[in-house]
Write an enzyme that holds these catalytic residues in place. Structure first.
Site, short mmCIF file in Angstrom:
data_model
loop_
_atom_site.label_atom_id
_atom_site.label_comp_id
_atom_site.label_asym_id
_atom_site.label_seq_id
_atom_site.Cartn_x
_atom_site.Cartn_y
_atom_site.Cartn_z
N TRP B 331 0.83 -1.20 0.00
CA TRP B 331 0.00 0.00 0.00
C TRP B 331 0.87 1.25 0.00
CZ3 TRP B 331 -0.05 3.53 4.09
CH2 TRP B 331 -0.94 4.57 3.93
N HIS B 332 2.04 1.21 0.68
CA HIS B 332 2.91 2.37 0.68
C HIS B 332 3.46 2.66 -0.72
CE1 HIS B 332 3.22 1.98 5.15
NE2 HIS B 332 3.22 3.27 5.04
N GLY B 333 3.56 1.63 -1.54
CA GLY B 333 4.10 1.81 -2.88
C GLY B 333 4.52 0.47 -3.43
#
Lengths: 99, 397
Positions: B331-333
């Site tokens: 989700w962060h990247g």
């Protein structure tokens, strides 16, 4: 579930009998999953602060309670505040299924 | 305009907050409408940016229209699911999964599209945080905990301007309780007190401590030095910077929310004092980790327990940690170091759980509960967490 135990003072409904109350049924399930009888003796025990319950035990408690009472309990209903002590869990279940 | 970054933003907040407070003190019925109007005003200013989404001259779009389009689609998806389940009067996994897919689609496009088309990214500031809020309503509807969803209330929850860009992640049912209550005069004043306290904490953390750490420690190390010692120094600098910057931002967001009577949940609780890695996740980016705990970990373990997928309850639990921490990383990247960060934390949690069970099962436990053991736990947890943040920073890549 064991039968024939006498109920603790202030805890209505001895566990085990056919006509037992929500309190007794909830507490014996809780004691089994928490693996300690302390939860019956001290209804204001801080279950998460003292690491008696964690997320895994909470899920098992939810599954056991929903099977025992034949209701659905959603993980989205879990709030530490609402489940913090044995008394609160009993109150939550009484709210769902009656005394 | 980047929220909480400059005096212009704080000035605008004051302009929209004061009428809300006056209406609140007068106990006027319009106070809630003003919250919605304030959100509309702030977002139309904040997102008034032209984005280039393709090579042709006609492909410019105002960011605010992406946001509006996104919000309408999310409302339609949630409302459709609510109506479908009401009609059916029984659970429909197909309908729920379809809704989850539609709610996730914009985030997936925003995260993966730049891999193929790096010059013209889609998406808008905050899309990943909005996705959490949108999914929370879908799960609530699926579980029949959410039974009504007035459009203005839903949109105010989804788009609530103080928390739109980076959380904290509120829950629909919690937000609704605040939204539906009319505050007494005394409560409005207590809220102002809470807001001022948090906003000053925010200034101290973000504009003083985080700024000083970055300027005099993190940036010099990052720019000039290489090697193990520099990496270690950078690790501590970055960890402290990230904490003060993000906790400061969260304090601002929560504080401004208080001005409107919305008590967005706290995001940090002295995380570097955590006694172990589990304790850490109850203190660091709390709204995110509890979202994963409730909506991914507990749901997965519950399904596994009910359907007896595994022999041991610990197998289910450990796979649940890998799943939720892995998703948290992605989700962060989509970069490798974010995925590594998620798996690193999953292995820390599993390792700690394994060790503490092994310790408890011994006739004489190796380590106990005394103050020295506690201090050792806090120290080790801090090192493990900082190393995780070094992975997260991408410096080692």
């Amino acid at each position: 579930m064991s039968s024939g135990e006498s109920s603790e003072p202030g805890v209505p409904g001895a566990p085990g009998g056919p006509g037992e109350f929500t309190t007794g049924r909830v507490l014996s399930i809780l004691a089994e999953i928490a693996e300690t009888d302390q939860v019956r003796k001290d209804l204001d025990l801080d279950l998460y602060g003292l690491e008696i319950l964690d997320s895994l035990a909470t899920v098992q408690l939810m599954v056991a309670l929903s099977q025992e009472f034949g209701i659905d309990i959603s993980p989205a209903e879990f709030e530490r505040e609402l489940w913090a002590t044995p008394r609160k869990i009993v109150a939550f279940m009484e709210g769902r299924v009656g005394p | 305009m980047i929220p909480y970054a400059g005096f212009l933003y704080f000035g605008l907040v004051a302009y929209v907050a004061v009428p809300g407070l006056v209406l609140g003190v007068l106990r006027a019925r319009g106070a809630r409408w003003w919250t919605a109007a304030a959100t509309a005003i702030m977002l139309s200013i904040q997102y008034n940016v032209w984005l280039r989404t393709g090579p042709h001259p006609q492909t410019w779009v105002r960011e605010v229209w992406l946001l509006v389009g996104y919000a309408i689609v999310q409302w339609l998806v949630a409302a459709a699911l609510l109506e479908t389940l009401k009609e059916l009067d029984r659970p429909s996994p197909t309908a729920t999964w379809l809704a989850v897919t539609l709610a996730l689609a914009p985030l997936v496009v925003a995260k993966f599209e730049p891999l193929f088309n790096p010059k013209y990214p889609w998406g808008f500031l905050g899309v990943s945080y909005l996705t959490f809020r949108s999914l929370d309503t879908i799960i609530g509807i699926n579980d029949r905990l959410i039974t009504k969803m007035p459009p203005v209330q839903y949109l105010a929850y989804l788009l609530f301007f103080p928390t739109i860009s980076s959380g904290p992640i509120d829950r629909y049912r919690r937000f609704s309780q605040d939204w539906e209550r009319r505050r007494t005069r005394a409560e409005v004043l207590t809220d102002v007190d809470g807001a001022v306290h948090r906003i000053f904490t925010g200034f101290l953390y973000k504009f003083i401590l985080a700024y000083l750490i970055k300027r005099y420690w993190m940036d010099p190390v990052a720019g000039r030095y290489y090697g193990l010692l520099a990496d270690v120094s950078y690790m501590y600098a970055y960890s402290l910077y990230l904490f003060f910057d993000f906790a400061g931002y969260s304090a601002f967001a929560i504080g401004v929310g208080y001005l409107f009577g919305i008590h967005t949940p706290e995001n940090f609780d002295r995380p570097f004092l955590a006694r172990n890695i589990r304790d850490f996740w109850n203190r660091w980016h709390i709204s995110l980790s509890w979202w994963f705990r409730d909506h991914v970990y507990m749901r997965f373990v519950m399904a596994a327990t009910r359907r007896r997928w595994f022999k041991s309850k610990y197998t289910a639990s450990y796979l649940g940690f890998v799943l939720s921490m892995g998703l948290m990383g992605v989700w962060h990247g989509v970069a490798a170091h974010f995925i590594l960060y998620g798996l690193y934390h999953a292995s820390l949690i599993i390792g700690f759980d394994f060790l503490s069970r092994w310790n408890k099962a011994r006739p004489k436990p190796l380590w106990g509960e005394g103050p020295l053991w506690r201090a050792a736990g806090t120290f080790l947890t801090f090192q493990a967490v900082c190393f995780g943040l070094l992975l997260f920073s991408g410096r080692l890549g």
